[in-house]
Design a protein around this motif. Structure first.
Motif, PDB file in Angstrom:
ATOM      1  N   ALA A 164      -1.016 -30.653-119.907  1.00  0.00           N
ATOM      2  CA  ALA A 164      -2.158 -30.185-118.963  1.00  0.00           C
ATOM      3  C   ALA A 164      -2.436 -28.868-118.770  1.00  0.00           C
ATOM      4  O   ALA A 164      -3.405 -28.242-118.652  1.00  0.00           O
ATOM      5  CB  ALA A 164      -2.285 -30.995-117.461  1.00  0.00           C
ATOM      6  N   LEU A 165      -1.097 -28.130-118.830  1.00  0.00           N
ATOM      7  CA  LEU A 165      -0.882 -26.805-118.661  1.00  0.00           C
ATOM      8  C   LEU A 165      -1.035 -25.887-119.925  1.00  0.00           C
ATOM      9  O   LEU A 165      -1.448 -24.855-119.772  1.00  0.00           O
ATOM     10  CB  LEU A 165       0.287 -26.544-117.732  1.00  0.00           C
ATOM     11  N   GLN A 166      -0.787 -26.656-120.996  1.00  0.00           N
ATOM     12  CA  GLN A 166      -0.779 -26.111-122.397  1.00  0.00           C
ATOM     13  C   GLN A 166      -1.915 -25.095-122.579  1.00  0.00           C
ATOM     14  O   GLN A 166      -2.959 -25.602-122.353  1.00  0.00           O
ATOM     15  CB  GLN A 166      -0.676 -26.952-123.477  1.00  0.00           C
ATOM     16  N   GLY A 167      -1.639 -23.626-122.934  1.00  0.00           N
ATOM     17  CA  GLY A 167      -2.810 -22.811-123.152  1.00  0.00           C
ATOM     18  C   GLY A 167      -3.591 -22.119-122.070  1.00  0.00           C
ATOM     19  O   GLY A 167      -4.527 -21.519-122.443  1.00  0.00           O
ATOM     20  N   CYS A 168      -2.964 -22.524-120.770  1.00  0.00           N
ATOM     21  CA  CYS A 168      -3.713 -22.157-119.762  1.00  0.00           C
ATOM     22  C   CYS A 168      -2.721 -21.354-118.792  1.00  0.00           C
ATOM     23  O   CYS A 168      -1.487 -21.657-118.760  1.00  0.00           O
ATOM     24  CB  CYS A 168      -4.300 -23.349-118.925  1.00  0.00           C
ATOM     25  N   VAL A 169      -3.396 -20.342-117.932  1.00  0.00           N
ATOM     26  CA  VAL A 169      -2.331 -19.655-116.859  1.00  0.00           C
ATOM     27  C   VAL A 169      -3.291 -20.258-115.744  1.00  0.00           C
ATOM     28  O   VAL A 169      -4.549 -19.947-115.663  1.00  0.00           O
ATOM     29  CB  VAL A 169      -2.268 -18.342-116.981  1.00  0.00           C
ATOM     30  N   GLU A 170      -2.516 -20.788-114.758  1.00  0.00           N
ATOM     31  CA  GLU A 170      -3.302 -20.954-113.466  1.00  0.00           C
ATOM     32  C   GLU A 170      -2.876 -20.169-112.323  1.00  0.00           C
ATOM     33  O   GLU A 170      -1.905 -19.785-112.030  1.00  0.00           O
ATOM     34  CB  GLU A 170      -2.995 -22.591-113.015  1.00  0.00           C
ATOM     35  N   VAL A 171      -4.190 -19.503-111.871  1.00  0.00           N
ATOM     36  CA  VAL A 171      -3.761 -18.610-110.853  1.00  0.00           C
ATOM     37  C   VAL A 171      -4.340 -19.468-109.367  1.00  0.00           C
ATOM     38  O   VAL A 171      -5.338 -19.979-109.139  1.00  0.00           O
ATOM     39  CB  VAL A 171      -4.807 -17.332-110.920  1.00  0.00           C
ATOM     40  N   ILE A 172      -3.337 -19.645-108.538  1.00  0.00           N
ATOM     41  CA  ILE A 172      -3.457 -20.439-107.346  1.00  0.00           C
ATOM     42  C   ILE A 172      -3.522 -19.751-106.017  1.00  0.00           C
ATOM     43  O   ILE A 172      -2.480 -18.775-105.848  1.00  0.00           O
ATOM     44  CB  ILE A 172      -2.236 -21.287-107.386  1.00  0.00           C
ATOM     45  N   LEU A 173      -4.604 -19.909-105.301  1.00  0.00           N
ATOM     46  CA  LEU A 173      -4.933 -19.146-104.046  1.00  0.00           C
ATOM     47  C   LEU A 173      -4.487 -19.846-102.864  1.00  0.00           C
ATOM     48  O   LEU A 173      -4.772 -21.280-102.893  1.00  0.00           O
ATOM     49  CB  LEU A 173      -6.248 -18.588-104.107  1.00  0.00           C
ATOM     50  N   PHE A 174      -3.685 -19.464-102.290  1.00  0.00           N
ATOM     51  CA  PHE A 174      -3.460 -20.250-100.922  1.00  0.00           C
ATOM     52  C   PHE A 174      -3.142 -19.183 -99.568  1.00  0.00           C
ATOM     53  O   PHE A 174      -2.956 -17.876 -99.916  1.00  0.00           O
ATOM     54  CB  PHE A 174      -1.941 -21.010-100.944  1.00  0.00           C
ATOM     55  N   SER A 175      -3.192 -19.622 -98.531  1.00  0.00           N
ATOM     56  CA  SER A 175      -3.162 -18.832 -97.339  1.00  0.00           C
ATOM     57  C   SER A 175      -1.635 -18.152 -97.229  1.00  0.00           C
ATOM     58  O   SER A 175      -0.757 -18.729 -97.253  1.00  0.00           O
ATOM     59  CB  SER A 175      -3.380 -19.721 -95.908  1.00  0.00           C
TER      60      SER A 175
END
Length: 384
Positions: free
Chosen positions: A186-197
Motif C-alpha cells: 500500500a505504501l510502495q511508491g508513495c510518501v505519506e505526509v501525516i498532519l496531526f495536532s
C-alpha cells in the motif's frame, strides 16, 4: 592521529555536506582531512527522502542509488484525520537510509584521496588572522588554513550559530519499521505526509523493504503526552486512523526511536564580516529547512558541493560562498518555515488539507517552490 600539525583543509563532520565537499576537493587533488565524531556508521533523525536535485548531486559524486537498494517514490499522499489526498510528484524521488548513504559518500571520499578519521570529536575551534586551531577530544591539537564546518545541528564551541528567531521548540523522532506485507504494498511508491495536532510525520519505504517513520512534534504536546513515545504514537494513530492501519503488525527495528531536541527550523546563516575568511558553514550550519518539504538532504549536498567549488575558485574567501548559498536556499527556507507555522494550528492544517484536496496541483507547486533551483545546482557542479 596521522596527518601532521598543519593542514590545508579540515572538514568537521562526515554527513552529506561534509562528505560531498570532501569528494570534490579530494578529486581536485587538494589534501583533505575529514574529522568524524562517530566511530561507526549510525542512523540519524532524517526523513531520508531524496529529491531530483539530491539525486543529481549523488550521481555526480559517483553514488549508485540502485546499487544501494534505494526505493522509488513517485506520489505524495497528504493524510489528515480520516481523509487523504494524493498527487503525482513532478519527479521520481528515492528513499535511502542515512546510515547507508552517509557511509557510501565517505567511502567515495576516501577512494578519491581524502583522509577520514573517525571517533574524533572536535571540542572547539578558534581563529587568528590566517589560521584555525582545533582542540580535539582524542588527539593533539591541529591547525588548518580552511575549515569546512559540517557538524549538523550540533554546534562547536567557538563557532556556534546564532539561532535566534527560529522554531526551536520542536522535537524530532525517527523509527524504522518492517511493515506487514499488505502495508508495504500500500505504501510502495508513495510518501505519506501525516498532519496531526502538535506536529506532522512522514512515512515512506527505503531500502530492503524497510519503512522510515520520521516526525516532529511540539515540546508542549510531547509534555502533555507524558514525554512517552508510545503515548505519542497512540495520539497520532487515534487522530489519523490510516496510520493505525499502516503500523498494524509492524515490527520496530530500533530498540527505541532516535530523537533530536530544539530543531532550529528557519535558521539561515547571515554572512558576517566578523567571521573569519576560511570558515565555510555547510548543511545545517548554514540553513535548516522544515523537514516536510523533503529538501533537507538536497540542501546539505548543495552546500557541500557549492562550498568545494567556491574554494577551488576563490580559496579562503568563504564570504563569497555564504552570499551565494544564502541566495540559493533562502527563499525555500522562508516559504517552508511559513508553511510549517501554518500547519502547527488546527485551522492551518484544515486549510492546507482542504486546498490540497480541491486543488491537488497546489502540492506540486509547493514541492517546486521549496526546491533548490536548476541554476543553483549547475553553479555548484560547474568545474572551477
Amino acid at each position: 592521529m596521522s596527518g601532521g600539525w598543519h593542514e590545508e583543509i579540515v572538514i568537521v563532520g562526515g554527513g552529506l555536506a561534509g562528505a560531498s565537499a570532501a569528494c570534490i576537493l579530494a578529486e581536485a587533488g587538494r589534501p583533505v582531512l575529514l574529522l568524524e565524531r562517530d566511530a561507526q556508521p549510525r542512523h540519524k533523525v532524517c526523513g531520508e527522502f531524496l529529491s531530483i536535485e539530491a539525486q543529481t548531486y549523488l550521481s555526480r559524486l559517483g553514488i549508485d542509488l540502485d546499487g544501494l537498494g534505494a526505493s522509488r517514490i513517485s506520489r505524495l499522499r497528504l493524510v489528515r484525520k480520516r481523509g487523504a489526498t494524493e498527487v503525482s510528484l513532478p519527479f521520481v524521488a528515492r528513499g535511502l537510509s542515512r546510515k547507508v548513504l552517509d557511509e557510501a559518500l565517505l567511502v567515495q571520499a576516501r577512494s578519491r584521496g581524502a583522509r577520514i578519521v573517525r571517533n574524533e570529536p572536535v571540542r572547539s575551534i578558534s581563529f587568528d588572522r590566517t589560521t584555525a586551531r582545533f582542540a580535539l577530544a582524542a588527539s593533539r591539537p591541529i591547525q588548518a588554513d580552511t575549515v569546512f564546518l559540517a557538524s549538523g545541528k550540533h554546534d562547536v564551541r567557538g563557532v556556534k550559530r546564532p539561532t535566534a528567531n527560529t522554531m526551536g521548540d520542536l522535537i524530532g523522532f525517527k523509527l524504522h519499521y518492517r511493515l506487514a506485507k499488505s502495508q508495504q504494498r500500500a505504501l510502495q511508491g508513495c510518501v505519506e505526509v501525516i498532519l496531526f495536532s502538535g506536529g506532522y510525520a512522514g512515512l515512506q519505504m527505503i531500502e530492503k523493504d524497510i519503512a522510515n517513520l520520521c516526525l516532529v512534534v511540539s515540546r508542549q504536546r510531547f509534555d502533555e503526552l507524558g514525554r512517552r513515545w508510545d503515548a505519542l504514537i497512540a495520539h497520532m494513530a487515534d487522530e489519523c486512523p490510516p496510520l493505525t492501519e499502516r503500523l498494524q503488525d509492524a515490527q520496530p527495528l530500533f530498540p527505541r526511536p532516535l530523537s533530536i531536541f530544539q530543531i532550529p527550523y528557519g535558521f539561515l546563516h547571515a554572512p558576517d564580516a566578523r567571521e573569519p575568511q576560511g570558515l565555510y558553514r555547510l548543511g545545517d550550519q548554514v540553513g535548516v529547512i522544515p523537514s516536510f518539504t523533503g529538501e533537507g538532504m538536497s540542501i546539505a549536498l548543495h552546500s557541500g558541493c557549492l562550498a568545494a567549488a567556491t574554494y577551488l575558485s576563490h580559496g579562503t574567501a568563504s564570504s563569497i560562498f555564504h552570499h551565494r548559498v544564502r541566495s540559493d536556499i533562502g527563499r525555500s527556507i522562508r516559504l517552508a518555515s511559513a508553511l510549517n507555522r501554518t500547519v502547527r494550528h488546527e485551522a492551518g492544517r484544515h486549510a492546507v488539507f482542504h486546498v490540497s484536496r480541491i486543488w491537488p496541483d497546489a502540492m506540486r507547486h509547493v514541492t517546486s517552490l521549496t526546491r533548490v533551483q536548476e541554476a543553483a545546482v549547475a553553479r555548484a557542479l560547474a568545474p572551477p
